[in-house]
Design a protein around this motif. Structure first.
Motif, short mmCIF file in Angstrom:
data_model
loop_
_atom_site.label_atom_id
_atom_site.label_comp_id
_atom_site.label_asym_id
_atom_site.label_seq_id
_atom_site.Cartn_x
_atom_site.Cartn_y
_atom_site.Cartn_z
N GLY A 25 -12.89 4.38 -2.80
CA GLY A 25 -11.99 3.29 -2.44
C GLY A 25 -12.63 1.92 -2.36
N MET A 60 0.83 -1.20 0.00
CA MET A 60 0.00 0.00 0.00
C MET A 60 0.87 1.25 0.00
N LEU A 105 -1.03 -4.52 -5.65
CA LEU A 105 -0.98 -4.74 -4.21
C LEU A 105 -0.54 -6.15 -3.82
N TYR A 110 -0.58 4.83 -1.17
CA TYR A 110 -1.66 4.94 -0.19
C TYR A 110 -1.05 5.22 1.18
N VAL A 155 -10.09 -5.72 -2.80
CA VAL A 155 -8.81 -6.31 -3.19
C VAL A 155 -7.98 -6.62 -1.95
N LEU A 156 -7.92 -5.68 -1.03
CA LEU A 156 -7.17 -5.91 0.22
C LEU A 156 -7.79 -7.05 1.02
N THR A 190 -13.04 -0.51 -4.71
CA THR A 190 -12.28 -1.59 -5.34
C THR A 190 -11.07 -1.99 -4.50
N THR A 191 -10.31 -1.00 -4.05
CA THR A 191 -9.14 -1.29 -3.21
C THR A 191 -9.55 -2.02 -1.95
N THR A 192 -10.73 -1.70 -1.43
CA THR A 192 -11.22 -2.34 -0.20
C THR A 192 -11.34 -3.85 -0.37
N ALA A 250 2.47 1.86 -3.27
CA ALA A 250 1.51 2.30 -4.28
C ALA A 250 1.03 3.73 -4.04
N GLU A 263 -5.18 -3.60 -10.14
CA GLU A 263 -5.14 -3.27 -8.71
C GLU A 263 -4.64 -4.47 -7.91
N GLN A 320 -12.91 1.59 3.88
CA GLN A 320 -12.02 0.51 4.31
C GLN A 320 -12.06 0.35 5.83
#
Length: 429
Positions: free
Chosen positions: A50, A16, A93, A21, A56-57, A52-54, A19, A89, A28
């Motif tokens: 956020g 993160m 990550l 962040y 993905v993580l 999509t990132t949520t 990248a 993404e 999140q």
């Protein structure tokens, strides 16, 4: 909020940071523990918050190394561009692990995709129609699936892909379901009620720190276009308040049809700006409308009519939400001292565009109650009765229905006439 508060692994925190962040988004912070804990959730938030990132993580935190051939995660998105963006993404990550991921989209042959799936895969990112086609070809094994994700769910519904989503979800059996969307409405609920069991709903607004100064903004949420026309006719009965109004639609063809659907008490009361045909009631310039004592309602198509001068007009209607939010904003952002009331009609499928507009303005639009004497289009009325019945009896396949967040509920019970008169009284007082 610090990234450390998300309780992610050290490699993920490092990825993160690499990248760019530096802090956790609100969505999140509110959803990560629930995702990692295996809960079903509906996450609602505007574009760019956020989402999509949520997930993905969350997926990377839960995914364990395996040599199984069958995928553990299926992510459905509206189109090929989103498929590639989601994969990008994941790759951004997950640089510290050997991730097996494939994108399924398009309409061509499936043999190569099926071979990759048979060789073994962890995550499938796909459009609903492509994923269903591969599944029916026995190329997509859902028996080992652990997480079923629908991203941009409101767009998937708008594109009419509810059936393949529901079929794939039911075929996957007992898995964790995660729905990410900018807005929740009846059509979306009808889709997810078929496979979700009493999910937790989490909503963030993320409207920004600054608010644009706008004219008075009001919103009516209606089921379909015919009901919009009924509502407009009903409101325009009050010719004392609505003595001179402009109604915006998206196309000249719609403007032409609307001109024939509005009730005109006197000849020449309803006109179209730059009509399609020479024999229609209309004006070539808005100034002619302003100066005409007979003309009361001017219908304007967004296409080909940029930069309309609304000075001297106290009420405008957006019968359809403009395709470009900038079109809407150019009319409602206040520049001088003139007062204007901007009234918008939106269906379920237009609410996502309304949310984007609200995000740009930094504030919500007041939602009005529908008049009790409004005639609801028969088809929509039947669907509404069916939906209400299912909620009372309990949805057969799930239970995704949830109470509206207080900030999204109707904010007052003023009739439009009373609200408008109050505005005009304040203006001239």
């Amino acid at each position: 909020m610090s990234l450390d508060k998300l309780k992610l692994s050290k490699p993920l925190i490092a990825a993160m940071n690499d990248a760019g962040y530096i802090s956790a988004k609100e969505i999140q912070a509110k959803t990560m523990s629930r995702i990692i804990g295996g809960q079903d959730i509906i996450a609602i938030g505007p574009e760019g918050c956020g989402k999509t990132t949520t997930y993905v993580l969350g997926v990377l935190m839960k995914l364990k190394y395996s040599t199984d051939e069958a995928p553990k995660v299926l992510i459905l998105v509206p189109d090929g561009e989103r498929v590639e963006a989601v994969i990008a993404e994941f790759m951004l990550l997950s640089k510290n692990r050997n991730l097996r991921i494939i994108g399924l989209y398009g309409t061509g042959g499936m043999d190569d995709d099926i071979q990759v799936l048979l060789d073994g895969i962890d995550i499938v990112v796909a459009t609903p129609t492509r994923a269903r086609a591969v599944y029916l070809k026995l190329g997509l094994n859902l028996n080992r699936l652990q997480t079923f994700i629908v991203d941009d769910a409101e767009v998937i519904v708008k594109q009419g892909m509810q059936l393949p989503v529901a079929e794939l979800a039911r075929s996957a059996g007992k898995v964790q379901h995660l729905i990410f969307t900018t807005v929740v409405h009846d059509k979306l609920n009808l889709m997810i009620d078929q496979f979700m069991n009493f999910p937790t709903t989490i909503e963030v607004e993320d409207l920004g720190d600054s608010q644009a100064e706008t004219h008075e903004l009001l919103l009516y949420h209606v089921p379909n276009f015919k009901t919009k026309v009924n509502l407009l006719n009903l409101l325009l009965r009050d010719d004392e308040v609505f003595d001179k109004v402009v109604v915006f639609v998206n196309t000249r063809l719609t403007a032409q049809k609307l001109g024939k659907s509005l009730h005109a008490a006197k000849p020449g009361a309803v006109a179209v700006l730059n009509p399609l045909f020479f024999d229609e009631e209309g004006f070539d310039h808005i100034e002619d409308f302003k100066e005409s004592p007979e003309a009361r309602v001017l219908i304007v198509a967004n296409e080909g009519n940029a930069g309309i001068d609304l000075s001297g007009i106290h009420f405008m209607f957006h019968l359809e939400v403009p395709e470009l939010k900038e079109t809407f904003l150019s009319r409602v952002v206040k520049e001088g001292d003139e007062e204007l009331v901007a009234i918008t009609f939106a269906t379920d499928l237009e609410l996502a565009e309304v949310r984007k507009i609200e995000q740009s303005m930094g504030k919500k639009i007041d939602v009005m109650d529908l008049p009790e004497d409004l005639v609801i289009d028969k088809v929509a009325k039947a669907a509404a009765i069916k939906t209400k019945k299912e909620i009372v009896e309990g949805p057969k396949g799930g239970g995704a229905y949830h109470e509206k967040k207080e900030s999204n509920s109707k904010t007052h019970n003023y009739g439009i006439g009373q609200k408008a008169k109050m505005t005009m009284k304040k203006k001239h007082g």
